[in-house]
Write a protein that holds these residues in place. Structure first.
Motif: not given
Length: 65
Positions: A13-14, A23-27, A39-41
């Protein structure tokens, strides 16, 4: 399920994401591809780009004070 579909990826997770933020981003990085998702979906759509493309994006998107 294939690796490219995200079943075996190690997501991070960022550091700019928070638990209460919309606003949640994963890489997840593999040798040939960088995967990005919301990250929520986690089962939703993913963006997949070449590592060089991701590096260029990060250098452009990084905010400095």
């Amino acid at each position: 399920m294939s690796l490219e579909l995200g079943s075996e990826l190690q997501w991070t997770k960022s550091s700019y994401s928070s638990n209460d933020s919309p606003d949640c981003v994963e890489v997840a990085a593999t040798p040939g591809t960088v995967h990005v998702r919301d990250s929520k979906v986690p089962t939703g759509p993913q963006l997949a780009v070449a590592p060089t493309t991701w590096a260029r994006f990060i250098s452009y998107a990084t905010v400095t004070d």
